[in-house]
Enzyme design. Structure first.
Site, short mmCIF file in Angstrom:
data_model
loop_
_atom_site.label_atom_id
_atom_site.label_comp_id
_atom_site.label_asym_id
_atom_site.label_seq_id
_atom_site.Cartn_x
_atom_site.Cartn_y
_atom_site.Cartn_z
N ASP A 1 0.90 -1.15 0.00
CA ASP A 1 0.00 0.00 0.00
C ASP A 1 0.93 1.20 0.00
O ASP A 1 1.60 1.46 1.00
CB ASP A 1 -0.87 -0.01 1.27
CG ASP A 1 -1.88 1.13 1.23
OD1 ASP A 1 -1.50 2.25 0.86
OD2 ASP A 1 -3.04 0.89 1.56
N HIS A 2 0.96 1.92 -1.12
CA HIS A 2 2.03 2.92 -1.24
C HIS A 2 1.88 4.06 -0.23
O HIS A 2 2.81 4.83 -0.03
CB HIS A 2 2.17 3.42 -2.68
CG HIS A 2 1.15 4.42 -3.09
ND1 HIS A 2 -0.09 4.09 -3.57
CD2 HIS A 2 1.18 5.78 -3.09
CE1 HIS A 2 -0.76 5.17 -3.85
NE2 HIS A 2 -0.02 6.22 -3.57
N HIS B 1 -5.76 2.77 1.48
CA HIS B 1 -5.02 3.96 1.91
C HIS B 1 -5.63 4.61 3.17
O HIS B 1 -4.93 4.90 4.13
CB HIS B 1 -4.97 5.00 0.80
CG HIS B 1 -4.40 4.48 -0.48
ND1 HIS B 1 -3.45 3.49 -0.53
CD2 HIS B 1 -4.66 4.79 -1.77
CE1 HIS B 1 -3.15 3.24 -1.79
NE2 HIS B 1 -3.87 4.01 -2.57
N ASP C 1 -11.37 1.97 -4.38
CA ASP C 1 -10.04 2.40 -4.80
C ASP C 1 -9.20 2.95 -3.65
O ASP C 1 -7.98 2.80 -3.64
CB ASP C 1 -10.21 3.47 -5.89
CG ASP C 1 -8.91 3.85 -6.57
OD1 ASP C 1 -8.13 2.94 -6.89
OD2 ASP C 1 -8.68 5.06 -6.79
N GLU D 1 -8.04 14.71 -4.23
CA GLU D 1 -7.21 14.82 -5.43
C GLU D 1 -7.83 15.83 -6.38
O GLU D 1 -9.05 15.92 -6.49
CB GLU D 1 -7.14 13.48 -6.14
CG GLU D 1 -6.49 12.39 -5.34
CD GLU D 1 -6.42 11.11 -6.15
OE1 GLU D 1 -5.48 10.97 -6.93
OE2 GLU D 1 -7.32 10.27 -6.01
N LYS E 1 4.92 6.76 2.40
CA LYS E 1 5.02 8.22 2.54
C LYS E 1 5.64 8.57 3.90
O LYS E 1 5.25 8.01 4.92
CB LYS E 1 3.64 8.86 2.41
CG LYS E 1 3.02 8.69 1.01
CD LYS E 1 1.70 9.41 0.90
CE LYS E 1 0.96 9.04 -0.38
NZ LYS E 1 1.50 9.60 -1.60
C1 BG6 Z 1 -4.02 4.87 -6.05
C2 BG6 Z 1 -5.41 4.99 -6.61
O1 BG6 Z 1 -3.90 3.74 -5.24
O2 BG6 Z 1 -3.74 6.04 -5.27
C3 BG6 Z 1 -5.54 6.23 -7.46
O3 BG6 Z 1 -5.69 3.84 -7.41
C4 BG6 Z 1 -5.14 7.46 -6.67
O4 BG6 Z 1 -6.86 6.39 -7.97
C5 BG6 Z 1 -3.76 7.24 -6.02
O5 BG6 Z 1 -5.06 8.55 -7.57
C6 BG6 Z 1 -3.47 8.37 -5.05
O6 BG6 Z 1 -2.13 8.28 -4.63
P1 BG6 Z 1 -1.34 9.56 -4.15
O7 BG6 Z 1 -0.04 9.01 -3.66
O8 BG6 Z 1 -1.21 10.44 -5.34
O9 BG6 Z 1 -2.16 10.18 -3.08
#
Ligand code: BG6
Length: 515
Positions: free
Chosen positions: A188-189, A251, A246, A227, A193
């Site tokens: 989970d990216h 997240h 999503d 976003e 952060k």
């Molecule tokens: C992704 C989603 O996991 O995270 C995207 O699939 C979203 O829809 C993105 O735009 C948001 O990541 P960040 O790091 O730009 O907040």
């Protein structure tokens, strides 16, 4: 990065989906940043695997060009050369285990011999989720997944991990039938952060915050991931997913669990993840009524972002003209435990919002008694801690102070800590730490099977209600606004309001919304 630098063990990273966007924008630059800061082992290599037929030389050229574009200004020429010399490619059909996986096996043996690398492999699945289990099975079937002779084999899976509870359970079961849980890294990216990792340090590395981090002092918590972008080229995927799937079970729930969890007994992977899992287990399930009253969905219509007109969601590429997919979701969560009983956690996320902004706000209760009767009520701010996740990473403490002058008047002031101002600019894609952790076998920042399933279990009833009762008022917020008015009502009916970064909700913002 961890404080005690430990160079990762010699290994090969195998990227499935090597010609895709994620590899180009995030994975290669992250590897480059790791190499630059000397976290990569000297004996390291990358094997790209993709559907496209391409020679290693062509792939190296592509990688070189991509790094020049995405690895920050003026990448080091020597390092780029080193990278290219360590990179190979093989292409073919992922379903055909005879040719592709046979070629891969030979290529891995060749690469290990050439660069003197023991057979430690980690596979990065930057491929559509419906291929995760298929590809993992073929890797294992071809003898490339078993850990023997002291060599490790690890598998990183990108999100989405399932699209509901049932599919997530099936995927977990399929993978656990062939791999051990300790070999599986569900990424989970958001956990890559800096500020997200800093939540734990902020809470547990300081003694002044933890005593007030509970229901006795906190009124509520707000978590926003907003976003400005729309769905870009991802309409095909997004229209089958929606904002809730999503963003929320992954997240936003990561942010909830790190904010709400009890101190772990250590920073060992399972100690931290056990505490996170307890929070997921304590989140009150949503009844069908809750799904209608405590959750809000929205879809953006046309509007203006940064002075430019942008189309509504239904006019985006690869999106159905009558789509009922939500591009915004907000909800009120209740965490049923000793620390958080009666402290609502409000979550919201949306595309095409007024600003790119992600933050966690800990809103404290009002002072018990208003001593300063001459101060206008709107100047009597309550205290809050804001953890800014992006775009400007940092932490702000809001409190009241006396405005200089002969009469006692209060004003709201901020105490700010900004990452860049304090530590300088760090070139980071957010993937460095996660790749590095996988190489050293630390799964703390990755999701465990039970956590993924618990998250889906929380949101699945909402998805069921939404699919049974389609929204009738979409689109219900204008691009460039702060979302549908129902989301404001969610808080207003409890005497609270969202804290938007630019202003407390402005009149123009309200005008932009459709009723
Ligand atoms: C992704 C989603 O996991 O995270 C995207 O699939 C979203 O829809 C993105 O735009 C948001 O990541 P960040 O790091 O730009 O907040």
């Amino acid at each position: 990065m961890p404080e005690s630098q430990k160079t990762a063990e010699p290994c090969v990273m195998v990227i499935f989906g090597a010609t895709g966007d994620l590899t180009k924008r995030k994975l290669f630059p992250a590897l480059y940043n790791l190499a630059r800061s000397k976290f990569l082992p000297g004996n390291f290599a990358i094997v790209g695997v993709g559907r496209q037929e391409m020679t290693t030389e062509e792939f190296q050229q592509q990688m070189h060009d991509n790094l020049k574009e995405f690895a920050g200004a003026n990448p080091d020429g020597e390092l780029l050369q080193w990278f290219c010399s360590r990179t190979s490619y093989t292409g073919g059909d992922f379903d055909d285990d005879k040719k592709l996986f046979h070629d891969l096996k030979e290529l891995l043996a060749e690469v290990c011999a050439k660069h003197d690398i023991p057979e430690n492999f980690f596979y990065y699945m930057a491929i559509p989720p419906d291929l995760f289990a298929t590809v993992a099975k073929k890797i294992v079937k071809n003898g490339l997944g078993r850990e023997e002779d002291g060599h490790w084999r690890r598998f990183i899976f990108e999100k989405p991990f399932g699209r509901d509870l049932k599919s997530a359970k099936k995927l977990n079961a399929d993978l656990l039938a062939i791999l051990k849980e300790r070999q599986i890294y569900r990424i989970d990216h958001y956990l890559g952060k800096e500020t997200v990792q800093n939540i734990l340090v902020f809470r547990f590395g300081n003694s002044i915050f933890e005593p007030i981090w509970n229901r006795n002092f906190v009124d509520h918590v707000q978590i926003t991931v907003a976003e400005k972008l729309g769905v870009e080229q991802r309409g095909g995927y997004y229209d089958t997913a929606g904002a809730l799937r999503d963003m929320i079970p992954n997240h936003l729930f990561q942010l909830v669990t790190l904010t709400a969890m009890e101190p772990p007994v250590s920073f060992e992977a399972d100690a931290v993840r056990d505490e996170q899992a307890k929070i997921l287990a304590a989140i009150q399930p949503f009844s069908p009524e809750d799904s209608l009253h405590c959750v809000v969905r929205g879809q953006y219509g046309p509007g203006e972002i940064d002075g430019k007109k942008v189309p509504g969601y239904r006019d985006e590429e690869k999106v159905a003209r009558s789509s009922n997919t939500e591009t915004y979701a907000a909800m009120k969560l209740s965490i049923d435990n000793w620390r958080w009983a009666d402290v609502p956690f409000y979550l919201r996320t949306g595309k095409r919002m007024s600003e790119k902004h992600s933050s966690i706000i800990i809103q404290f209760k009002k002072a018990p008694f208003v001593l300063f009767r001459d101060t206008p009520v709107d100047r009597l701010r309550t205290n809050r801690i804001e953890i800014h996740i992006q775009p400007d990473e940092g932490i702000t403490l809001h409190f009241g102070a006396k405005i200089p002058g002969p009469v006692v008047k209060l004003g709201a002031v901020d105490m700010d800590f900004n990452y860049v101002e304090h530590f300088g600019e760090q070139l980071s894609t957010g993937y460095e730490r996660l790749l590095y952790d996988c190489m050293i076998g630390d799964a703390t920042l990755f999701q465990r099977a039970d956590m993924v399933e618990a998250s889906w279990e929380i949101v699945s009833p909402i998805l069921d209600v939404w699919s049974a009762i389609p929204a009738r008022n979409f689109p219900n917020y204008e691009s460039g606004s702060w979302g549908p008015h129902e989301a404001d009502e969610l808080l207003e009916r409890e005497g609270r309001s969202w804290k938007n970064p630019t202003s407390e909700t402005s009149a123009t913002d309200l005008d932009k919304r459709k009723s």
